[in-house]
Design an enzyme around this catalytic site. Structure first.
Site, PDB file in Angstrom:
ATOM      1  N   ASP A 112      -5.854   1.966  -3.431  1.00 42.28           N
ATOM      2  CA  ASP A 112      -7.119   1.709  -2.730  1.00 42.28           C
ATOM      3  C   ASP A 112      -7.555   2.935  -1.938  1.00 42.28           C
ATOM      4  OD1 ASP A 112      -5.337   1.617  -0.600  1.00 42.28           O
ATOM      5  OD2 ASP A 112      -6.122  -0.247   0.245  1.00 42.28           O
ATOM      6  N   ASP A 148      -1.032   1.275  -4.024  1.00 40.90           N
ATOM      7  CA  ASP A 148      -1.898   0.236  -4.609  1.00 40.90           C
ATOM      8  C   ASP A 148      -3.261   0.781  -4.999  1.00 40.90           C
ATOM      9  OD1 ASP A 148      -2.833   0.550  -1.990  1.00 40.90           O
ATOM     10  OD2 ASP A 148      -3.436  -1.545  -1.817  1.00 40.90           O
ATOM     11  N   SER A 156       0.814  -1.218   0.000  1.00 43.22           N
ATOM     12  CA  SER A 156       0.000   0.000   0.000  1.00 43.22           C
ATOM     13  C   SER A 156       0.851   1.273   0.000  1.00 43.22           C
ATOM     14  CB  SER A 156      -0.954  -0.047   1.200  1.00 43.22           C
ATOM     15  OG  SER A 156      -1.946   0.925   1.110  1.00 43.22           O
TER      16      SER A 156
END
Length: 448
Positions: free
Chosen positions: A244, A242, A100
């Site tokens: 998100d 990533d 992440s």
């Protein structure tokens, strides 16, 4: 052995903590636990742009194939693409290799079930149990019963099409800046906005394996804030490694964090009658300004512990449609089963387009209250002292009375360090600074 899985999968420094051997074991155990065994299981595998992704992918895939499952490799795509495509492709599970927003030396392995949701603690514990048992009763098929690796070339295209379809409107006429964090959004976000007709200006879209999140993306939005103004853009969006999560920047270069995005989207969806039960799900760390804005707009708020998994749990339990965190993890449950940075960015852009209002105007629905955070060092066995010591309890009540409904006191024990975090919000920065430091000193003194 201590628990392998943290709040967001297995994470650690690649090749020393998160080794190829551990990735192989996770692939083997995960494929065994997450599939029913009545058919040839299919597991999706994707990664972000970290240099260690190739090594971990090879090992993970080998583990999956070793129990007779198929590994469908999607290449570099955002984490939410794995959640979405696991459902669309009818896979038994999905795996994302990413850490992440963490620096490049870290990596992680995160599993999704067949419905695109992160795993429950029980399933994660079962995967760990299988590894620790030495793979007792786990089959080692031979010959034609071994698994195959399949390269799915359409994955990125399929995810981009899905993301674009969530707004159903052209973005022609909008000038949009994108900071891709040299990560997994570097193709998906650029193509989606371009194909929807926006004029785009992109920074940090040249991943080289080592520059992911490096002074860029949602954890370092300063460059984007300047870039939006310099390029005279209507707005900008910063993703993490990533993709998100997503933060926005208005046309004047001001940061529009997750609290603002949630409030803007909740207000808009409520007006359309599409905000389930007129309720927004947030965490205790959301600014009190969000609560006040929602009250003014007659939007209910459901408050959870910190962590997008707790937000999602509340949404699923009650059927709510929108929730998220200040950090930019925003879940549109009508569209995807996890935080989705690209979908979030497209929703915000479409609201600007449909309302004809600038992002600066839209964010005025909420006024951020000044916030201060002070760490108080306490022994691990005294982290609940603020709930037990009468004098501290009385002092907190006194402070809350002084803030008179226009502020709050929140104390959160750290899960990893010997300290508690003392957070105050209020209208007067100097006043809450003094209060927070005094309370932190009082807590420390009581512990010594």
């Amino acid at each position: 052995m201590s628990r392998l899985f943290g709040t967001d999968g297995v994470r650690g420094i690649a090749n020393t903590e998160l080794t190829a051997e551990l990735a192989y074991n996770l692939g083997r155990a995960g494929a065994y636990v997450l599939t029913e065994g009545t058919h040839k299981p299919k597991i999706l595998v994707a990664k972000d742009t970290r240099i260690s992704g190739d090594m971990l992918e090879a090992a993970l895939v080998a583990g999956i194939l070793s129990v007779g499952a198929e590994a469908v490799c999607l290449g570099v795509v955002p984490t939410p693409a794995v959640a979405h495509l696991t459902r669309v492709y009818g896979a038994d599970a999905g795996v994302m290799i990413s850490a992440s927003h963490n620096p490049v030396e870290y990596n992680g392995i995160k599993f999704f079930d067949d419905k695109g949701y992160k795993l429950s603690d029980d399933l994660e514990d079962e995967i760990q149990r299988v590894i620790e048992s030495g793979f007792e009763n786990v089959p080692s098929p031979t010959g034609a019963n071994l698994g195959r690796e399949i390269i799915e070339k359409a994955a990125l295209e399929d995810y981009i099409s899905f993301a674009k379809d969530t707004i159903g409107i052209s973005l022609e006429g909008l000038r949009v800046a994108l900071d891709c964090a040299n990560g997994a959004s570097h193709e998906a976000a650029v193509r989606a906005f371009r194909e929807l007709g926006a004029e785009i200006f992109v920074i940090n879209d040249n991943p080289d394996g080592t520059n992911i999140n490096e002074n860029c993306g949602s954890t370092h939005p300063e460059e984007l804030m300047e870039y939006v103004v310099k390029k005279k853009c209507h707005m900008g969006f910063a993703f993490d490694g990533d993709a998100d999560r997503c933060l926005a920047v208005d046309e004047q270069g001001n940061l529009v964090d997750g609290d603002f995005i949630l409030t803007i989207c909740a207000k808009y969806l409520k007006e359309l009658g599409r905000l389930k039960d007129d309720t927004l799900v947030v965490t205790v760390m959301s600014n009190l300004g969000l609560m006040i804005a929602c009250k003014n707009e007659k939007i209910n708020t459901a408050v959870t512990k910190v962590g997008d998994r707790y937000v999602l749990e509340e949404m699923l339990a009650k059927g709510y449609s929108l929730g998220g965190e200040q950090s930019g993890h925003i879940i549109f449950l009508d569209h995807n089963s996890t935080g989705d940075g690209l979908v979030t960015a497209l929703q915000v852009a479409s609201i600007v387009k449909r309302t004809g209002k600038s992002l600066f105007e839209l964010k005025n629905v909420m006024k951020v209250l000044p916030q201060v955070l002070v760490n108080a060092k306490v022994p691990n066995n005294m982290k609940n002292i603020h709930e037990e010591d009468e004098e501290i309890i009385a002092e907190i009540k006194k402070m809350e009375a002084a803030l008179d409904g226009c502020g709050r006191v929140l104390i959160r024990p750290s899960g990893t360090e010997p300290l508690v975090r003392v957070m105050l919000e209020g209208e007067n920065q100097a006043e809450i600074d003094e209060m927070a430091h005094n309370l932190a000193k009082m807590i420390e003194a009581k512990c010594n």
